[in-house]
Design an enzyme around this catalytic site. Sequence first.
Site, short mmCIF file in Angstrom:
data_model
loop_
_atom_site.label_atom_id
_atom_site.label_comp_id
_atom_site.label_asym_id
_atom_site.label_seq_id
_atom_site.Cartn_x
_atom_site.Cartn_y
_atom_site.Cartn_z
CG HIS A 16 -0.55 -24.54 -15.57
ND1 HIS A 16 -0.19 -24.03 -16.79
CD2 HIS A 16 -1.41 -25.56 -15.83
CE1 HIS A 16 -0.82 -24.69 -17.75
NE2 HIS A 16 -1.57 -25.62 -17.19
CG HIS A 58 0.93 -30.03 -22.36
ND1 HIS A 58 0.74 -29.67 -23.68
CD2 HIS A 58 -0.11 -29.46 -21.68
CE1 HIS A 58 -0.34 -28.91 -23.79
NE2 HIS A 58 -0.87 -28.76 -22.59
#
Length: 256
Positions: A16, A58
Amino acid sequence: MMTNDPVWPWPRILAHRGGGTLAPENTVAGLRCGMAAGFRAIEFDVMLARDGVPVVLHDPGLGRTVRGSGSVFEHDALELAAMDAGSWFGHGFAGEPVPLFDAFARLCMAHGIWMNIEIKPAPGYERETGHIVAQMTAALFADALASGDPAALPLLSSFSDVALAAAQAAAPTLPRACLISALGADWQVRAQALGVHAIHTNHLHLSRQQARTVKDAGYGLFCYTVNDAGRARELLAWGVDAFCTDRIDLITPDFT
Ligand code: G3P
Ligand code: MG
């Protein structure tokens, strides 16, 4: 390791944001950390800078992982690329830049790293982000698209239906996935309307019955973010095709 499954011909275990908990997220250092742990597949997030150039990041706001304040779309990509996206994680990563998507994807390709590219639009930039990321990805993978082999292609995913629709319009033959935190009654209607290949969902909200329903409907099923080996085993036993993990130290790429 790739699979022979036509619905999920891609690796099953992904790091991830590149390096999970072992390196600053969404950075080249993170990618290298994932590779050093043996991972051949990663998930990462992409959004647009002010000049429309996609960067690997992000949060739409600076401050958490990137030193600075304000928002991503107040800066051009090269300004962001000069910012420090590593210090927050540790002094050893000071100066680690925000990657440009194009260069980051090329680096993954050069190392044979399979990509789940999460389109993460800043609010208000959903259509533009989906369009540009899909267009650039299609250009990078022009040969693989021409070959017609889905195993050679990356997978685009997004929480934004607008971004997914824009990605489809820009690159209809690139595989896409809906990110849905918890599968509601309308998940299949949404999936059909968007023509997606797979459903990506938060494993914390997924039941065995839902997993079966998704698989019986013919979709790929991916879970985020699975950090416990027991839970990972359970999900795979339910028929979940793949998942990403932050604990790349605990859950290895050959995990079964
Ligand atoms: O793509 C799976 C996962 O990354 C989605 O959530 O917030 O970690 O990007 P987030
Ligand atoms: Mg993500």
